[in-house]
Design a protein around this motif. Structure first.
Motif, PDB file in Angstrom:
ATOM      1  N   ASN A 262       7.671  14.908 -14.016  1.00 19.44           N
ATOM      2  CA  ASN A 262       6.489  15.751 -14.237  1.00 19.44           C
ATOM      3  C   ASN A 262       5.211  14.898 -14.192  1.00 19.44           C
ATOM      4  N   ARG A 263       4.522  14.961 -13.086  1.00 16.65           N
ATOM      5  CA  ARG A 263       3.273  14.227 -12.889  1.00 16.65           C
ATOM      6  C   ARG A 263       2.292  15.145 -12.152  1.00 16.65           C
ATOM      7  N   PRO A 264       0.987  14.807 -12.142  1.00 11.36           N
ATOM      8  CA  PRO A 264      -0.014  15.714 -11.536  1.00 11.36           C
ATOM      9  C   PRO A 264       0.042  15.682 -10.004  1.00 11.36           C
ATOM     10  N   VAL A 265       1.125  16.229  -9.446  1.00 11.62           N
ATOM     11  CA  VAL A 265       1.428  16.059  -8.016  1.00 11.62           C
ATOM     12  C   VAL A 265       0.452  16.789  -7.095  1.00 11.62           C
ATOM     13  N   ASP A 266      -0.268  17.788  -7.631  1.00  9.33           N
ATOM     14  CA  ASP A 266      -1.222  18.521  -6.785  1.00  9.33           C
ATOM     15  C   ASP A 266      -2.628  17.955  -6.866  1.00  9.33           C
ATOM     16  N   ASP A 267      -2.825  16.958  -7.693  1.00  7.64           N
ATOM     17  CA  ASP A 267      -4.150  16.369  -7.890  1.00  7.64           C
ATOM     18  C   ASP A 267      -4.171  14.989  -7.231  1.00  7.64           C
ATOM     19  N   LEU A 268      -4.377  14.984  -5.911  1.00  5.47           N
ATOM     20  CA  LEU A 268      -4.292  13.716  -5.170  1.00  5.47           C
ATOM     21  C   LEU A 268      -5.369  12.711  -5.591  1.00  5.47           C
ATOM     22  N   PRO A 269      -6.598  13.144  -5.904  1.00 10.26           N
ATOM     23  CA  PRO A 269      -7.568  12.148  -6.395  1.00 10.26           C
ATOM     24  C   PRO A 269      -7.104  11.468  -7.695  1.00 10.26           C
ATOM     25  N   ARG A 270      -6.478  12.242  -8.575  1.00  9.90           N
ATOM     26  CA  ARG A 270      -5.972  11.637  -9.821  1.00  9.90           C
ATOM     27  C   ARG A 270      -4.831  10.666  -9.514  1.00  9.90           C
ATOM     28  N   LEU A 271      -3.932  11.051  -8.590  1.00 14.61           N
ATOM     29  CA  LEU A 271      -2.856  10.132  -8.186  1.00 14.61           C
ATOM     30  C   LEU A 271      -3.436   8.865  -7.559  1.00 14.61           C
ATOM     31  N   GLN A 272      -4.500   9.016  -6.788  1.00 18.36           N
ATOM     32  CA  GLN A 272      -5.134   7.843  -6.182  1.00 18.36           C
ATOM     33  C   GLN A 272      -5.656   6.897  -7.269  1.00 18.36           C
ATOM     34  N   ARG A 273      -6.235   7.461  -8.336  1.00 20.14           N
ATOM     35  CA  ARG A 273      -6.697   6.611  -9.445  1.00 20.14           C
ATOM     36  C   ARG A 273      -5.510   5.947 -10.146  1.00 20.14           C
ATOM     37  N   MET A 274      -4.391   6.665 -10.221  1.00 20.60           N
ATOM     38  CA  MET A 274      -3.184   6.085 -10.819  1.00 20.60           C
ATOM     39  C   MET A 274      -2.688   4.895  -9.989  1.00 20.60           C
ATOM     40  N   ILE A 275      -2.817   4.989  -8.681  1.00 22.82           N
ATOM     41  CA  ILE A 275      -2.412   3.872  -7.807  1.00 22.82           C
ATOM     42  C   ILE A 275      -3.377   2.701  -7.992  1.00 22.82           C
ATOM     43  N   GLU A 276      -4.652   3.009  -7.951  1.00 24.47           N
ATOM     44  CA  GLU A 276      -5.657   1.936  -7.996  1.00 24.47           C
ATOM     45  C   GLU A 276      -5.694   1.239  -9.358  1.00 24.47           C
TER      46      GLU A 276
ATOM     47  N   VAL B  36       1.080  -3.287 -11.271  1.00 25.69           N
ATOM     48  CA  VAL B  36       2.255  -3.549 -10.449  1.00 25.69           C
ATOM     49  C   VAL B  36       2.827  -2.212  -9.981  1.00 25.69           C
ATOM     50  N   ILE B  37       2.960  -2.068  -8.687  1.00 28.69           N
ATOM     51  CA  ILE B  37       3.700  -0.924  -8.153  1.00 28.69           C
ATOM     52  C   ILE B  37       4.835  -1.490  -7.313  1.00 28.69           C
ATOM     53  N   ALA B  38       6.048  -1.329  -7.832  1.00 25.77           N
ATOM     54  CA  ALA B  38       7.229  -1.695  -7.053  1.00 25.77           C
ATOM     55  C   ALA B  38       7.671  -0.454  -6.293  1.00 25.77           C
ATOM     56  N   SER B  39       7.983  -0.647  -5.031  1.00 23.64           N
ATOM     57  CA  SER B  39       8.319   0.519  -4.212  1.00 23.64           C
ATOM     58  C   SER B  39       9.597   0.271  -3.432  1.00 23.64           C
ATOM     59  N   ALA B  40      10.311   1.358  -3.147  1.00 20.84           N
ATOM     60  CA  ALA B  40      11.549   1.303  -2.370  1.00 20.84           C
ATOM     61  C   ALA B  40      11.363   2.175  -1.140  1.00 20.84           C
ATOM     62  N   TRP B  41      11.765   1.639  -0.001  1.00 20.80           N
ATOM     63  CA  TRP B  41      11.503   2.298   1.275  1.00 20.80           C
ATOM     64  C   TRP B  41      12.800   2.445   2.054  1.00 20.80           C
TER      65      TRP B  41
ATOM     66  N   PRO C   8       0.822  -1.208   0.000  1.00 21.89           N
ATOM     67  CA  PRO C   8       0.000   0.000   0.000  1.00 21.89           C
ATOM     68  C   PRO C   8       0.861   1.266   0.000  1.00 21.89           C
ATOM     69  N   ILE C   9       0.497   2.207  -0.863  1.00 25.74           N
ATOM     70  CA  ILE C   9       1.109   3.540  -0.801  1.00 25.74           C
ATOM     71  C   ILE C   9      -0.022   4.566  -0.895  1.00 25.74           C
ATOM     72  N   THR C  10       0.210   5.738  -0.362  1.00 27.08           N
ATOM     73  CA  THR C  10      -0.810   6.781  -0.416  1.00 27.08           C
ATOM     74  C   THR C  10      -0.523   7.735  -1.576  1.00 27.08           C
ATOM     75  N   ALA C  11      -1.554   8.459  -1.965  1.00 27.86           N
ATOM     76  CA  ALA C  11      -1.388   9.448  -3.026  1.00 27.86           C
ATOM     77  C   ALA C  11      -0.370  10.513  -2.605  1.00 27.86           C
ATOM     78  N   GLN C  12      -0.374  10.865  -1.322  1.00 29.47           N
ATOM     79  CA  GLN C  12       0.586  11.877  -0.849  1.00 29.47           C
ATOM     80  C   GLN C  12       2.019  11.355  -0.940  1.00 29.47           C
ATOM     81  N   GLN C  13       2.229  10.096  -0.582  1.00 27.02           N
ATOM     82  CA  GLN C  13       3.576   9.521  -0.697  1.00 27.02           C
ATOM     83  C   GLN C  13       4.029   9.501  -2.154  1.00 27.02           C
ATOM     84  N   LEU C  14       3.112   9.138  -3.055  1.00 31.01           N
ATOM     85  CA  LEU C  14       3.462   9.114  -4.480  1.00 31.01           C
ATOM     86  C   LEU C  14       3.795  10.521  -4.969  1.00 31.01           C
ATOM     87  N   SER C  15       2.993  11.484  -4.533  1.00 29.03           N
ATOM     88  CA  SER C  15       3.243  12.877  -4.895  1.00 29.03           C
ATOM     89  C   SER C  15       4.623  13.326  -4.407  1.00 29.03           C
TER      90      SER C  15
END
Ligand SMILES: CC(C)(COP(=O)(O)OP(=O)(O)OC[C@H]1O[C@@H](n2cnc3c(N)ncnc32)[C@H](O)[C@@H]1OP(=O)(O)O)[C@@H](O)C(=O)NCCC(=O)NCCS
Length: 132
Positions: free
Chosen positions: A26-40, A44-49, A10-17
């Motif tokens: 260059n991605r729609p970093v101020d549009d969290l609902p759009r980022l949320q749709r990009m996550i959903e 495959v989302i590979a993430s590094a922590w 799980p990642i949040t739209a804010q973390q992705l932003s």
């Protein structure tokens, strides 16, 4: 620095932003609902922590059978050139399996990156750009 890699954690739209902002991608970093749709909508989302901080992401759409499109690859600025991008793609490819091709569009700044990590140039790629 010990980096922890995860696939479809799980990642949040804010973390992705935050990762997009830090990386400069260059991605729609101020549009969290759009980022949320990009996550959903991603397959495959590979993430590094670094501990509980998301520091890199590879976001891919796929059918898990034939094709995959790597839409976003981003690593936070202070973590770049530490093999995180390469590892995120390796994890994505392992998750997709050998039957699936992986396609992407490079930014001008990253165009020389992909041949270094095993991608072939495909001059017959075509696209219809989004309007915004
Ligand atoms: C491009 C990006 C994802 C690469 O990830 P990274 O973790 O910094 O890169 P890696 O450490 O995996 O690099 C692997 C190799 O490629 C080289 N490399 C890294 N970025 C490069 C670039 N932009 N151009 C050419 N070579 C690059 C590294 O020096 C390294 O070389 P080595 O194997 O000889 O040591 C990352 O720098 C980034 O987020 N950039 C800004 C956003 C962006 O452009 N994303 C790509 C969109 S298509």
């Amino acid at each position: 620095m010990a980096i922890d890699y995860r696939v479809n954690a799980p990642i949040t739209a804010q973390q992705l932003s935050d990762v997009f902002c830090s990386s400069g991608l260059n991605r729609p970093v101020d549009d969290l609902p759009r980022l949320q749709r990009m996550i959903e909508g991603a397959g495959v989302i590979a993430s590094a922590w670094d501990s509980d901080r998301l520091v890199g992401v590879a976001r891919t759409m796929t059918d898990f059978a034939f094709s995959a499109y790597l839409s976003d690859l981003a690593v936070c600025a202070e973590y770049q050139r530490g093999r995180i991008g390469k590892e995120l793609i390796a994890r994505t490819r392992a998750h997709l399996g050998d039957q699936v091709m992986l396609l992407l569009l490079a930014t001008p700044e990253a165009n020389d990156y992909y041949p270094r990590i095993g991608f072939e140039h495909m001059p017959r790629a075509w696209w219809i750009p989004r309007k915004f």
